[in-house]
Design a protein around this motif. Structure first.
Motif, PDB file in Angstrom:
ATOM      1  N   ASN A  80      79.669  74.902 -62.545  1.00 33.19           N
ATOM      2  CA  ASN A  80      80.350  76.059 -62.849  1.00 33.19           C
ATOM      3  C   ASN A  80      81.611  76.085 -62.200  1.00 33.19           C
ATOM      4  O   ASN A  80      81.651  75.915 -61.186  1.00 33.19           O
ATOM      5  CB  ASN A  80      79.709  77.414 -62.220  1.00 33.19           C
ATOM      6  CG  ASN A  80      78.554  77.785 -62.850  1.00 33.19           C
ATOM      7  OD1 ASN A  80      78.440  77.721 -64.062  1.00 33.19           O
ATOM      8  ND2 ASN A  80      77.280  78.025 -62.426  1.00 33.19           N
ATOM      9  N   CYS A  81      82.866  76.217 -62.931  1.00 32.63           N
ATOM     10  CA  CYS A  81      83.904  76.425 -62.505  1.00 32.63           C
ATOM     11  C   CYS A  81      84.522  77.649 -62.279  1.00 32.63           C
ATOM     12  O   CYS A  81      84.527  78.642 -63.114  1.00 32.63           O
ATOM     13  CB  CYS A  81      85.028  75.602 -63.618  1.00 32.63           C
ATOM     14  SG  CYS A  81      86.728  75.706 -62.952  1.00 32.63           S
ATOM     15  N   PRO A  82      85.001  77.917 -60.908  1.00 36.16           N
ATOM     16  CA  PRO A  82      85.425  79.475 -60.658  1.00 36.16           C
ATOM     17  C   PRO A  82      86.732  79.814 -61.298  1.00 36.16           C
ATOM     18  O   PRO A  82      87.094  80.848 -61.669  1.00 36.16           O
ATOM     19  CB  PRO A  82      85.651  79.325 -59.022  1.00 36.16           C
ATOM     20  CG  PRO A  82      85.654  78.138 -58.736  1.00 36.16           C
ATOM     21  CD  PRO A  82      84.801  77.247 -59.756  1.00 36.16           C
ATOM     22  N   VAL A  83      87.614  78.601 -61.731  1.00 37.55           N
ATOM     23  CA  VAL A  83      88.736  79.154 -62.258  1.00 37.55           C
ATOM     24  C   VAL A  83      88.830  79.136 -63.872  1.00 37.55           C
ATOM     25  O   VAL A  83      89.087  80.226 -64.339  1.00 37.55           O
ATOM     26  CB  VAL A  83      89.811  77.749 -61.793  1.00 37.55           C
ATOM     27  CG1 VAL A  83      91.094  77.935 -62.514  1.00 37.55           C
ATOM     28  CG2 VAL A  83      90.301  77.435 -60.479  1.00 37.55           C
ATOM     29  N   CYS A  84      88.050  78.358 -64.487  1.00 31.97           N
ATOM     30  CA  CYS A  84      87.689  78.625 -65.756  1.00 31.97           C
ATOM     31  C   CYS A  84      86.807  79.640 -66.115  1.00 31.97           C
ATOM     32  O   CYS A  84      86.653  80.007 -67.177  1.00 31.97           O
ATOM     33  CB  CYS A  84      87.431  77.275 -66.481  1.00 31.97           C
ATOM     34  SG  CYS A  84      88.461  75.842 -66.298  1.00 31.97           S
ATOM     35  N   ASN A  85      85.954  79.988 -65.154  1.00 27.97           N
ATOM     36  CA  ASN A  85      84.938  81.083 -65.188  1.00 27.97           C
ATOM     37  C   ASN A  85      83.895  80.631 -66.164  1.00 27.97           C
ATOM     38  O   ASN A  85      83.428  81.663 -66.963  1.00 27.97           O
ATOM     39  CB  ASN A  85      85.508  82.507 -65.387  1.00 27.97           C
ATOM     40  CG  ASN A  85      84.692  83.716 -64.852  1.00 27.97           C
ATOM     41  OD1 ASN A  85      83.747  83.351 -64.033  1.00 27.97           O
ATOM     42  ND2 ASN A  85      84.962  84.724 -65.507  1.00 27.97           N
ATOM     43  N   ARG A  96      85.033  67.159 -59.864  1.00 25.88           N
ATOM     44  CA  ARG A  96      86.510  68.080 -60.340  1.00 25.88           C
ATOM     45  C   ARG A  96      85.939  68.716 -61.733  1.00 25.88           C
ATOM     46  O   ARG A  96      85.492  67.843 -62.806  1.00 25.88           O
ATOM     47  CB  ARG A  96      87.701  67.204 -60.433  1.00 25.88           C
ATOM     48  CG  ARG A  96      88.074  67.045 -58.882  1.00 25.88           C
ATOM     49  CD  ARG A  96      89.547  66.357 -59.000  1.00 25.88           C
ATOM     50  NE  ARG A  96      89.851  66.160 -57.474  1.00 25.88           N
ATOM     51  CZ  ARG A  96      90.393  67.022 -56.716  1.00 25.88           C
ATOM     52  NH1 ARG A  96      90.782  68.281 -57.258  1.00 25.88           N
ATOM     53  NH2 ARG A  96      90.935  66.767 -55.516  1.00 25.88           N
ATOM     54  N   CYS A  97      86.482  69.985 -62.085  1.00 28.68           N
ATOM     55  CA  CYS A  97      86.283  70.595 -63.431  1.00 28.68           C
ATOM     56  C   CYS A  97      87.347  69.558 -64.489  1.00 28.68           C
ATOM     57  O   CYS A  97      88.278  69.026 -63.959  1.00 28.68           O
ATOM     58  CB  CYS A  97      86.928  71.691 -63.316  1.00 28.68           C
ATOM     59  SG  CYS A  97      87.323  72.559 -65.103  1.00 28.68           S
ATOM     60  N   GLN A  98      86.498  69.229 -65.618  1.00 29.10           N
ATOM     61  CA  GLN A  98      87.422  68.372 -66.379  1.00 29.10           C
ATOM     62  C   GLN A  98      88.465  69.132 -67.052  1.00 29.10           C
ATOM     63  O   GLN A  98      89.451  68.656 -67.693  1.00 29.10           O
ATOM     64  CB  GLN A  98      86.344  67.963 -67.475  1.00 29.10           C
ATOM     65  CG  GLN A  98      86.678  66.566 -67.836  1.00 29.10           C
ATOM     66  CD  GLN A  98      85.180  65.915 -68.503  1.00 29.10           C
ATOM     67  OE1 GLN A  98      84.296  66.512 -69.383  1.00 29.10           O
ATOM     68  NE2 GLN A  98      85.148  64.479 -68.624  1.00 29.10           N
ATOM     69  N   ILE A  99      88.321  70.390 -67.058  1.00 27.21           N
ATOM     70  CA  ILE A  99      89.467  71.411 -67.868  1.00 27.21           C
ATOM     71  C   ILE A  99      90.662  71.499 -66.895  1.00 27.21           C
ATOM     72  O   ILE A  99      91.943  71.227 -67.067  1.00 27.21           O
ATOM     73  CB  ILE A  99      88.933  72.358 -68.203  1.00 27.21           C
ATOM     74  CG1 ILE A  99      87.833  72.124 -69.332  1.00 27.21           C
ATOM     75  CG2 ILE A  99      90.189  73.222 -69.077  1.00 27.21           C
ATOM     76  CD1 ILE A  99      86.915  73.437 -69.617  1.00 27.21           C
ATOM     77  N   CYS A 100      90.415  71.944 -65.447  1.00 30.95           N
ATOM     78  CA  CYS A 100      91.396  72.344 -64.659  1.00 30.95           C
ATOM     79  C   CYS A 100      91.612  71.782 -63.537  1.00 30.95           C
ATOM     80  O   CYS A 100      92.671  71.577 -62.689  1.00 30.95           O
ATOM     81  CB  CYS A 100      91.413  73.777 -64.364  1.00 30.95           C
ATOM     82  SG  CYS A 100      90.090  74.187 -63.398  1.00 30.95           S
ATOM     83  N   GLY A 101      90.791  70.685 -63.266  1.00 31.51           N
ATOM     84  CA  GLY A 101      90.809  69.909 -62.079  1.00 31.51           C
ATOM     85  C   GLY A 101      90.259  70.512 -60.612  1.00 31.51           C
ATOM     86  O   GLY A 101      90.543  69.727 -59.755  1.00 31.51           O
TER      87      GLY A 101
HETATM   88 ZN   LIG Z   1      88.132  74.517 -64.366  1.00 34.06          ZN
END
Ligand SMILES: [Zn+2]
Length: 67
Positions: free
Chosen positions: A7-12, A55-60
């Motif tokens: 779960n990425c807190p930035v991409c939600n 790390r999140c693959q979308i935003c890092g």
């Molecule tokens: Zn992300």
């Protein structure tokens, strides 16, 4: 490189997370060519890779992967 879902807190949302790992094939070959001297670098690289965050693959952003 390893991947897992997290779960990425930035991409939600649930995203693919990745983690860089030491390239053991390259290190193994280099160790042979350097008569074993490279094994010191290999050990350090393996330790550093173990400490690297997922790390999140979308935003890092560093994320905790699902187990
Ligand atoms: Zn992300």
């Amino acid at each position: 490189m390893k991947t897992a879902s997290a779960n990425c807190p930035v991409c939600n949302k649930t995203v693919r997370a990745f983690k860089n790992e030491a390239n053991h094939l390259i290190h193994g070959l280099t160790t042979v060519f350097t008569c074993g001297l490279w094994v010191i670098v290999w050990i350090i690289a393996a330790i550093n890779a173990g400490k690297a965050p997922w790390r999140c693959q979308i935003c890092g952003t560093p994320v905790e992967p699902h187990v």
